[in-house]
Design an enzyme around this catalytic site. Structure first.
Site, PDB file in Angstrom:
ATOM      1  N   VAL A  82       0.844  -1.197   0.000  1.00 12.49           N
ATOM      2  CA  VAL A  82       0.000   0.000   0.000  1.00 12.49           C
ATOM      3  C   VAL A  82       0.879   1.246   0.000  1.00 12.49           C
ATOM      4  O   VAL A  82       1.757   1.390   0.856  1.00 12.49           O
ATOM      5  CB  VAL A  82      -0.945   0.010   1.213  1.00 12.49           C
ATOM      6  CG1 VAL A  82      -1.794   1.282   1.210  1.00 12.49           C
ATOM      7  CG2 VAL A  82      -1.829  -1.234   1.218  1.00 12.49           C
ATOM      8  N   SER A  83       0.645   2.121  -0.942  1.00 12.45           N
ATOM      9  CA  SER A  83       1.405   3.374  -0.981  1.00 12.45           C
ATOM     10  C   SER A  83       0.604   4.451  -1.683  1.00 12.45           C
ATOM     11  O   SER A  83      -0.269   4.163  -2.504  1.00 12.45           O
ATOM     12  CB  SER A  83       2.746   3.179  -1.703  1.00 12.45           C
ATOM     13  OG  SER A  83       2.556   3.047  -3.104  1.00 12.45           O
ATOM     14  N   VAL A  84       0.922   5.703  -1.341  1.00 20.53           N
ATOM     15  CA  VAL A  84       0.364   6.873  -2.025  1.00 20.53           C
ATOM     16  C   VAL A  84       1.525   7.804  -2.335  1.00 20.53           C
ATOM     17  O   VAL A  84       2.356   8.090  -1.463  1.00 20.53           O
ATOM     18  CB  VAL A  84      -0.687   7.593  -1.157  1.00 20.53           C
ATOM     19  CG1 VAL A  84      -1.178   8.850  -1.862  1.00 20.53           C
ATOM     20  CG2 VAL A  84      -1.854   6.670  -0.843  1.00 20.53           C
ATOM     21  N   ARG A  91      -5.951  13.598  -0.920  1.00 16.83           N
ATOM     22  CA  ARG A  91      -6.903  13.687  -2.034  1.00 16.83           C
ATOM     23  C   ARG A  91      -7.815  12.464  -2.078  1.00 16.83           C
ATOM     24  O   ARG A  91      -8.454  12.208  -3.098  1.00 16.83           O
ATOM     25  CB  ARG A  91      -6.149  13.853  -3.356  1.00 16.83           C
ATOM     26  CG  ARG A  91      -5.281  15.117  -3.379  1.00 16.83           C
ATOM     27  CD  ARG A  91      -4.530  15.270  -4.681  1.00 16.83           C
ATOM     28  NE  ARG A  91      -3.580  16.379  -4.597  1.00 16.83           N
ATOM     29  CZ  ARG A  91      -2.785  16.761  -5.598  1.00 16.83           C
ATOM     30  NH1 ARG A  91      -2.844  16.119  -6.758  1.00 16.83           N
ATOM     31  NH2 ARG A  91      -1.939  17.761  -5.435  1.00 16.83           N
ATOM     32  N   LEU A  94      -5.830   6.986  -0.699  1.00  8.59           N
ATOM     33  CA  LEU A  94      -5.801   5.817   0.180  1.00  8.59           C
ATOM     34  C   LEU A  94      -7.217   5.356   0.509  1.00  8.59           C
ATOM     35  O   LEU A  94      -7.518   4.150   0.455  1.00  8.59           O
ATOM     36  CB  LEU A  94      -5.039   6.142   1.469  1.00  8.59           C
ATOM     37  CG  LEU A  94      -4.998   5.011   2.505  1.00  8.59           C
ATOM     38  CD1 LEU A  94      -4.295   3.781   1.950  1.00  8.59           C
ATOM     39  CD2 LEU A  94      -4.317   5.483   3.792  1.00  8.59           C
ATOM     40  N   ARG A  95      -8.073   6.277   0.851  1.00  6.67           N
ATOM     41  CA  ARG A  95      -9.443   5.901   1.210  1.00  6.67           C
ATOM     42  C   ARG A  95     -10.142   5.189   0.052  1.00  6.67           C
ATOM     43  O   ARG A  95     -10.858   4.205   0.256  1.00  6.67           O
ATOM     44  CB  ARG A  95     -10.234   7.142   1.625  1.00  6.67           C
ATOM     45  CG  ARG A  95     -11.642   6.819   2.123  1.00  6.67           C
ATOM     46  CD  ARG A  95     -12.380   8.069   2.581  1.00  6.67           C
ATOM     47  NE  ARG A  95     -13.707   7.723   3.075  1.00  6.67           N
ATOM     48  CZ  ARG A  95     -13.978   7.331   4.308  1.00  6.67           C
ATOM     49  NH1 ARG A  95     -12.992   7.213   5.186  1.00  6.67           N
ATOM     50  NH2 ARG A  95     -15.209   7.031   4.668  1.00  6.67           N
ATOM     51  N   SER A 118       3.373  -0.196   7.989  1.00  9.30           N
ATOM     52  CA  SER A 118       4.611   0.584   8.096  1.00  9.30           C
ATOM     53  C   SER A 118       4.447   1.689   9.126  1.00  9.30           C
ATOM     54  O   SER A 118       5.407   2.071   9.803  1.00  9.30           O
ATOM     55  CB  SER A 118       4.982   1.171   6.735  1.00  9.30           C
ATOM     56  OG  SER A 118       3.921   1.964   6.223  1.00  9.30           O
ATOM     57  N   TYR A 123      -4.284   2.613   9.954  1.00 11.92           N
ATOM     58  CA  TYR A 123      -5.346   1.707   9.524  1.00 11.92           C
ATOM     59  C   TYR A 123      -6.497   1.537  10.502  1.00 11.92           C
ATOM     60  O   TYR A 123      -7.496   0.905  10.162  1.00 11.92           O
ATOM     61  CB  TYR A 123      -4.737   0.352   9.168  1.00 11.92           C
ATOM     62  CG  TYR A 123      -3.853   0.447   7.937  1.00 11.92           C
ATOM     63  CD1 TYR A 123      -4.416   0.465   6.670  1.00 11.92           C
ATOM     64  CD2 TYR A 123      -2.470   0.576   8.059  1.00 11.92           C
ATOM     65  CE1 TYR A 123      -3.624   0.586   5.539  1.00 11.92           C
ATOM     66  CE2 TYR A 123      -1.671   0.699   6.936  1.00 11.92           C
ATOM     67  CZ  TYR A 123      -2.242   0.705   5.676  1.00 11.92           C
ATOM     68  OH  TYR A 123      -1.462   0.828   4.555  1.00 11.92           O
ATOM     69  N   PHE A 411       4.568  -9.811   4.727  1.00 11.97           N
ATOM     70  CA  PHE A 411       4.110 -10.114   3.377  1.00 11.97           C
ATOM     71  C   PHE A 411       3.850  -8.820   2.612  1.00 11.97           C
ATOM     72  O   PHE A 411       3.776  -7.770   3.182  1.00 11.97           O
ATOM     73  CB  PHE A 411       2.841 -10.978   3.403  1.00 11.97           C
ATOM     74  CG  PHE A 411       1.739 -10.482   4.288  1.00 11.97           C
ATOM     75  CD1 PHE A 411       0.816  -9.539   3.832  1.00 11.97           C
ATOM     76  CD2 PHE A 411       1.627 -10.930   5.603  1.00 11.97           C
ATOM     77  CE1 PHE A 411      -0.198  -9.088   4.650  1.00 11.97           C
ATOM     78  CE2 PHE A 411       0.605 -10.489   6.428  1.00 11.97           C
ATOM     79  CZ  PHE A 411      -0.305  -9.558   5.958  1.00 11.97           C
TER      80      PHE A 411
END
Length: 411
Positions: A82-84, A91, A94-95, A118, A123, A411
Site C-alpha cells: 500500500v502506498s500513495v 486527495r 488511500l481511502r 509501516s 489503519y 508479506f
C-alpha cells in the site's frame, strides 16, 4: 485533478512496483527480491490509482489462510504493498483504495483482511485492530546461560544449505505442523516457501550468507534455525552477533538444542532476534532475562470483513453467549447486534434483536479476534462498554488463547 482506480494489469507491474519503491524511500530492491514479489503478486487482486500515465497509489491483497483459535485456517486477504505518492496526499487516494479493496474482499467471500503496517496509526480508521505483537531481543550470550530440558543432548544438529529443495521442504513440513497450534500463522501457499530463504547479498550489510541448522531425531527433521553471522572485532577480541531469522521445533528438546547451538557459536557474544512470539519459551531457559533487552511492537492488524462468518470460524476457550452491538461505519453491513454462542467445539454468530451485552467497534473485535488483546484491557481503555454485568468477563475469557498469537513473517 482526475485519477482512475483500476485493477493492475500484468504489463503495468514494473511501473506500479517502482512507484511503490519510491514511496518507501526510493531504494530499489535486489533483483531476486523484486522477482519473487513479482511472482507472488496476484494482479487481479491488486489495485493502482493512476493520474494519466503515472501510478500514484498502489495496494494488493494476497490470498491467504490464517490460523485462528481452535486450529482452523480461515480465508483472509493479506493486504500489502500500500502506498500513495507524495504528490497526491490528502486527495482521498488511500481511502478510495481501502474502500474498493474491502468491497472486493467481501465479494470474494473472505471474512478477514489482515496487514502489517509501516505506520500503525494509519489503519485503525478503516477498522483494523492490532491483533498480534512481535518480540525482539538482544541476548548477551557472554553473560547469559541456558538451562535446557532433559533429552536436549539426544538431538542431532547438522548444517544444511538453506535453499536446497530437500532442506527447504523439510523445514516447511515442520512449519506446517505448527500452524494449527498458534493463531496468527499463515498457511504457506506454493511459492511462499522461497520467502524465508531469500538472501540477496545487497541486504546482508556485513553479515554472512544465510545459514541453516537442522535438528533431527531418529533421522527425522524436528526443527530448524536459520540465521546470519555478523562478525565484529575490537581491541579486546571477537564480539560477533548472530541475527536469527527463524527457529521452529516440534518439541522442547529440539527447541532447546537449537537455541543452545546459537549461544555456543564461536567468536560471538550476542544473539539478536527481531520477530518472535511474545510467549517464546527461551525466556524461561535463560539465566538472566534482564540481559536480554526484550521489547515488543505491533505486528498483524486484523479487520473483520464479515463479522458473523469471522466469529463463527474460531472456537472459544470457555462457553460464551453474548450479544455484541457493533459499530462499523466503513463497512456498514457489519453494523448492528450479533449474538455469539460458542465454546471449544464451535460457534454460531447471527443477527439478533435481543438487547446488547457489550458495545464496541469492529476495530476492537479485530484486536481481540486471535486472543492477543484482552477485551477486558480494551474496556479499561474505554473502547468496549459492558451493558450487561458479567458479560465482559465471559467474553474476555472465551476470546482468550492458550498461546500468544503470532505472525512469523511479513508479506
Amino acid at each position: 485533478m482526475t485519477t482512475e482506480l483500476r485493477v493492475l494489469e500484468p504489463a503495468e507491474f514494473d511501473h506500479w512496483y517502482a512507484r511503490l519503491e519510491l514511496a518507501f524511500g526510493g531504494v530499489a530492491e535486489a533483483p531476486e527480491e523484486r522477482a519473487l514479489w513479482q511472482e507472488l503478486t496476484e494482479h487481479g487482486r491488486s489495485l493502482g490509482v493512476w493520474d494519466g500515465d503515472e501510478c500514484v497509489g498502489t495496494a494488493g491483497a494476497f490470498t491467504f489462510r490464517l490460523s485462528v483459535p481452535g486450529g482452523a485456517a480461515v480465508p483472509a486477504a493479506g493486504v500489502t504493498m500500500v502506498s500513495v505518492a507524495a504528490t497526491h496526499r490528502r486527495r482521498g487516494v488511500l481511502r478510495s483504495m481501502m474502500r474498493r479493496q474491502l468491497d472486493d474482499v467481501r465479494s470474494w467471500g473472505e471474512p478477514l483482511a489482515v496487514l502489517t503496517a509501516s505506520e500503525p496509526a494509519i489503519y485503525g480508521r478503516f477498522g483494523y485492530g492490532i491483533a498480534t505483537q512481535q518480540l525482539h531481543a538482544r541476548i548477551d550470550t557472554a553473560r547469559v546461560s541456558l538451562a535446557v530440558p532433559q533429552g536436549t543432548d539426544d538431538v542431532r544438529l547438522r548444517f544444511a544449505e538453506p535453499g536446497a529443495p530437500g532442506v527447504r521442504d523439510a523445514c516447511e513440513a515442520v512449519y506446517a505442523r505448527l500452524v494449527p497450534g498458534r493463531p496468527g500463522m499463515l498457511v504457506r501457499r506454493p511459492g511462499w516457501e522461497r520467502l524465508p530463504v531469500l538472501d540477496p547479498e545487497s541486504a546482508r550489510k556485513g553479515s554472512s550468507p544465510l545459514q541453516c541448522v537442522l535438528a533431527e531425531r531418529d533421522g527425522e527433521v524436528v526443527g530448524y534455525a536459520r540465521y546470519f553471522n555478523r562478525p565484529e572485532w575490537d581491541e579486546s577480541g571477537a564480539k560477533g552477533t548472530i541475527a536469527l531469522r527463524d527457529l521452529e521445533a516440534l518439541d522442547p528438546a529440539a527447541y532447546a538444542a537449537l537455541w543452545r547451538m546459537l549461544f555456543d557459536i564461536d567468536l560471538t557474544s550476542a544473539v539478536e532476534t527481531y520477530n518472535r512470539p511474545v510467549d517464546d519459551a527461551w525466556q524461561h531457559l535463560v539465566s538472566d532475562i534482564r540481559r536480554c533487552q526484550v521489547g515488543v511492537r505491533d505486528s498483524l492488524h486484523v479487520r473483520l470483513v464479515d463479522v458473523g462468518a469471522a466469529l463463527e470460524a474460531r472456537t472459544y476457550q470457555a462457553p460464551v453467549d453474548v450479544v455484541f452491538e457493533v459499530q462499523d461505519a466503513f463497512c456498514p453491513w457489519n453494523e448492528g447486534r450479533w449474538r455469539l454462542t460458542g465454546d471449544a467445539k464451535g460457534a454460531s454468530c447471527e443477527r439478533t434483536a435481543d438487547p446488547a451485552d457489550l458495545s464496541l467497534s469492529v476495530r476492537e473485535l479485530g484486536a481481540a479476534y486471535l486472543g492477543g488483546a484482552s477485551l477486558t484491557s480494551l474496556a479499561a481503555a474505554g473502547r468496549v462498554r459492558e451493558l450487561r454485568q458479567g458479560a465482559l468477563a465471559e467474553a474476555a475469557l472465551g476470546f482468550s488463547s492458550t498461546v500468544a498469537p503470532w505472525l512469523p513473517h511479513g508479506f
